[in-house]
Write a protein that holds these residues in place. Sequence first.
Motif, mmCIF file in Angstrom:
data_model
loop_
_atom_site.group_PDB
_atom_site.id
_atom_site.type_symbol
_atom_site.label_atom_id
_atom_site.label_comp_id
_atom_site.label_asym_id
_atom_site.label_seq_id
_atom_site.Cartn_x
_atom_site.Cartn_y
_atom_site.Cartn_z
ATOM 1 N N UNK B 6 -1.666 -8.316 -32.979
ATOM 2 C CA UNK B 6 -1.989 -9.296 -31.929
ATOM 3 C C UNK B 6 -0.770 -9.474 -31.024
ATOM 4 N N UNK B 9 -0.381 -6.456 -28.776
ATOM 5 C CA UNK B 9 -1.350 -6.482 -27.689
ATOM 6 C C UNK B 9 -0.913 -7.462 -26.612
ATOM 7 N N UNK B 10 -0.416 -8.590 -27.031
ATOM 8 C CA UNK B 10 0.028 -9.603 -26.062
ATOM 9 C C UNK B 10 1.195 -9.075 -25.253
ATOM 10 N N UNK B 13 -0.031 -6.573 -22.774
ATOM 11 C CA UNK B 13 -0.699 -7.233 -21.657
ATOM 12 C C UNK B 13 0.341 -7.804 -20.694
ATOM 13 N N UNK B 17 0.890 -6.727 -16.822
ATOM 14 C CA UNK B 17 0.788 -7.695 -15.722
ATOM 15 C C UNK B 17 2.100 -7.746 -14.941
ATOM 16 N N UNK B 20 2.334 -4.600 -12.747
ATOM 17 C CA UNK B 20 1.403 -4.724 -11.624
ATOM 18 C C UNK B 20 1.860 -5.801 -10.648
ATOM 19 N N UNK B 21 2.390 -6.885 -11.189
ATOM 20 C CA UNK B 21 2.871 -7.965 -10.328
ATOM 21 C C UNK B 21 4.037 -7.494 -9.457
ATOM 22 N N UNK B 23 4.581 -4.411 -8.570
ATOM 23 C CA UNK B 23 4.006 -3.482 -7.586
ATOM 24 C C UNK B 23 3.350 -4.251 -6.443
ATOM 25 N N UNK B 24 2.616 -5.300 -6.786
ATOM 26 C CA UNK B 24 1.957 -6.103 -5.754
ATOM 27 C C UNK B 24 2.987 -6.787 -4.866
ATOM 28 N N UNK B 27 4.466 -4.290 -2.579
ATOM 29 C CA UNK B 27 3.534 -3.934 -1.506
ATOM 30 C C UNK B 27 3.513 -5.020 -0.450
ATOM 31 N N UNK B 28 3.504 -6.286 -0.892
ATOM 32 C CA UNK B 28 3.524 -7.401 0.060
ATOM 33 C C UNK B 28 4.802 -7.388 0.875
ATOM 34 N N UNK B 30 6.618 -4.849 1.637
ATOM 35 C CA UNK B 30 6.559 -3.757 2.608
ATOM 36 C C UNK B 30 5.637 -4.126 3.766
ATOM 37 N N UNK B 31 4.507 -4.754 3.424
ATOM 38 C CA UNK B 31 3.534 -5.081 4.466
ATOM 39 C C UNK B 31 4.094 -6.093 5.444
ATOM 40 N N UNK B 66 13.064 12.391 19.845
ATOM 41 C CA UNK B 66 12.356 13.043 18.735
ATOM 42 C C UNK B 66 12.524 12.271 17.435
ATOM 43 N N UNK B 68 13.463 9.029 17.188
ATOM 44 C CA UNK B 68 13.213 7.595 17.331
ATOM 45 C C UNK B 68 14.457 6.780 16.999
#
Lengths: 610, 323
Positions: B6, B9-10, B13, B17, B20-21, B23-24, B27-28, B30-31, B66, B68
């Motif tokens: 258990x 698994x935690x 997880x 997260x 992924x967090x 990465x998100x 991405x934000x 960069x945007x 050429x 920039x």
Amino acid sequence: MAAFTVVSVVLTVAVSLILYNRFYAASREATVRSAQSVVMQTRENLEDYLVSMRRISDAVNFNVVSEIDLTDPALEQEMGLIYESHKDHLISIALYDGSGSLLAAVPVISQKADPDVTRQGWFIDAMDEIENMHFSTPHVQNLFDDATYSYHWVISLSRAVEITDSETTRLGVLLVDMNYSAVSQIMEQINRNENGQYYYLCDGEGNIIWHPKQILIREGYAKEDSAAAAARADGVYRETWQGEKRELVIRSISYTGWKLVGVIPDSSFSYGIINVQYFAILQCILTLMMLLAVNRIVAGRISRPILRLNDSVAAYEAGEKPAIYIGGSAEIRHLGRSVQHSYEQIDSLMRQIVEEQSERRRSEFDALQSQINPHFLYNTLDSITWMVEGGRNEEAVYMISELAKLLRISLSGGHTIIRIGDELQHSRSYMNIQKMRYRDRFRVEFQTEKDIEEFCCVKLILQPILENAIYYGVGDMDAEDGGKILVSGKKEEEDIVLTVEDNGAGMPEEMAARVLTDSTIVHRRGSGVGLLNVNRRIQLIFGAAYGLRVESEPDCGTRVTVRFPAVPFTAENQKRLEQGKLPGQEETQRKQDGTAEAQVAQSTRNGVQT
Amino acid sequence: MKHDRKKDTRMLFLLAELVLGIAAAGMLAVMFSGEKETPKAAVIVSQSDSGQWSAFVAGIKQAASDRNIDVVISSTGWLTVEEERALMQQEMDSGADALIVQPAPGTGTERMLRETAGNVPVMLVGAGTAAGDAAPSFPVMMADNYAMGEALAGMIREDFAGKLDGRTVGLVSRTPDAADAADRERGFLDGMKGTGCTVQWTLRGTDEDKTEAIYAENRVDLVAALNTGDLEAAGTDAEARRIHGALVYGIASSTKALYFLDHDNVEGLVFPNGFELGYRSFAEVAEKLEHGSYRMQSGDVSFRTLRREDLFSGEDEVLFMPQ
């Protein structure tokens, strides 16, 4: 749950890809349309410019050269006027004769010593096709001296003209040198994209007129597929050039045969939508994060508790201790508790069944014990012996036959359920033997309805009662005391009621009450299987609502009433009753009467001592 | 065991997260980071407004477009070492991320460049460092000055079919401290060896007022100008008939030089490719700005020999850069 997550992620990615592709396609279409629009507009601008140059050439030709004699100074003046009004776009206007000699030129500038006019392309083209006007490709003007030491890039518009010289006409060439910077500015204005898109101008053979990288191309640092573009008709084409896919928008420029080419590399389509790509990726990441969290929550609250509940049930079924999992959401906890309660109930009921079976066995053992009570048998055989010794053979025979009947019915093939008729016969045989032993000191009377004899009955229920009636009732009375035992039986509604009544010593009320409840009572005489045992055996078979009732009054006598359901005696009913199933009743209903079972169990645990 | 599973698994997880967090968040970032600031390069050459740099500036601007990248052409006159140092500092203070520099003549240029530039990338053009200075520690983009000097001598030899016995030549090289001038002179002199031609005089840093007197008093058959300014001056003198019939040859890269060639005031030119010089030097700088770990490379640019009849041929017409 994992499958749900996978499906959701796949769907999200698929939808994102589809949306992005649609957006990309729409962006691409819009870009191509925009490029087409730019090309169309630029073509118009170029054509307008070229038309204006043609008009200048026409004006000089038709209004000046054709009208004014070469010797007239007004010719150059008129040329100068036209030049002045358009000098922003012009470098020079010059008139040559057929041999390449300069006749007139504006602005007034000195010609180079040897410009070799006749070998220059504009002159050759004009003389070769005298009916047309000719636009050259951009080149450095190689005609005049410039005191500023500079040279001009021009596009030459040349045409053959008729020169009037002293009233004779001869062929010449009118040259209008347009400032190349005008075309250059038009093209530079549309080449300000940062996304890689660009436009260029070439002639009908692919020679570059203007290209954003024309110097690089001339120096050999870059290449352009202008020859192929020039060979194409107007339209939109897709090609691969130097490993890069791109769209071409091609339009022809009137009057010149030039081609205006818009180049849109595929990379430019995605230039402005990079944020859309990022957004799509961000959406997928956030969806995945959310799905993982939801997955975990659902797993924690639902899936895992259900699996744990299932595992605990499986463990119980495998024989382990029933520790059912209680956890998770309220519904799953309720489920667990219900399962736990059910298993506990099952356990309890199974224990009850085991206990009842044990009790039944013990009771039957006790009953069996009474069947072969050695004291009664010994006494009876002893009586037969002294009868035979005394020559009272007929009495002996009678005793033996009654004893045989009694023993036969006692055994009854091992059955515990017999006919009431057989039970009555058993009690008659018992009483017949006892009367002989007691020398008829008491009377026995059987008043039973004939109909009841074909109903089921628990074996050996009357004999212990009769035994008690003899030993504690009439057994000690003299003949003249008129001791009497009455056995009666009848059917009352759905029940069979058997009664054994004596007029013997009786017992106090409190003792009568204890007879069926107190298992510690020690029987001084008899088989040792008391009324308690009879009562228990009846209740084991028929339920707690049935059994014995004892009524007694000292010196008056005792009445023991036996009540049980009227079940017709058939082999099937016999079997069902011996299996503990009451015909027409639920087994569990009977087993839910806990009082009787508890009493039986208690009685069995304590035992009956003889 | 179950507890460990258990816990694993935690942890898995939380790790997923977290990844992924991040990465998100990335991405934000960069945007919403907005447009990246365009890098800027500054170009410092002597007499930047003169015609000799037209092709060079065109190459610089083409490469900047050429890639920039913003480019600033500093407006300059003749630069001394100190003036060049001050100009470099000024451009860096104005935000220049890289410098393209023609080393000022004089010793100590190398040290000045090193001390002034610091971490700012510097590409030298036209020449390494002054004659007598240390070998350059900066990358250099230039034509092979020695080879150009040799080519100039080759043109003269060709025109005279190698028969230069008794001929005299005057050398014009008014910037003797510039490394390029020294190499060219050496190449020219080596190229003229064995021809029988002798160097009558060499003009080095001579006042222009005295040039006419030198021409008159020390007449030569040939004048060899080793840089654009000197060639233009010689061409002007030839146009004004002040060089008393001497044939002018030279190394130059300006439209004015082409003019003199076109008008027979100059017999032959060795013309270094100014466009290539500007384009390639800026391309190296751009690569450095885009990839910080990139090591700028030195390079040789091409040159061509020109005669009047070549001027308006398609290939050489490109030399006529717009002013």
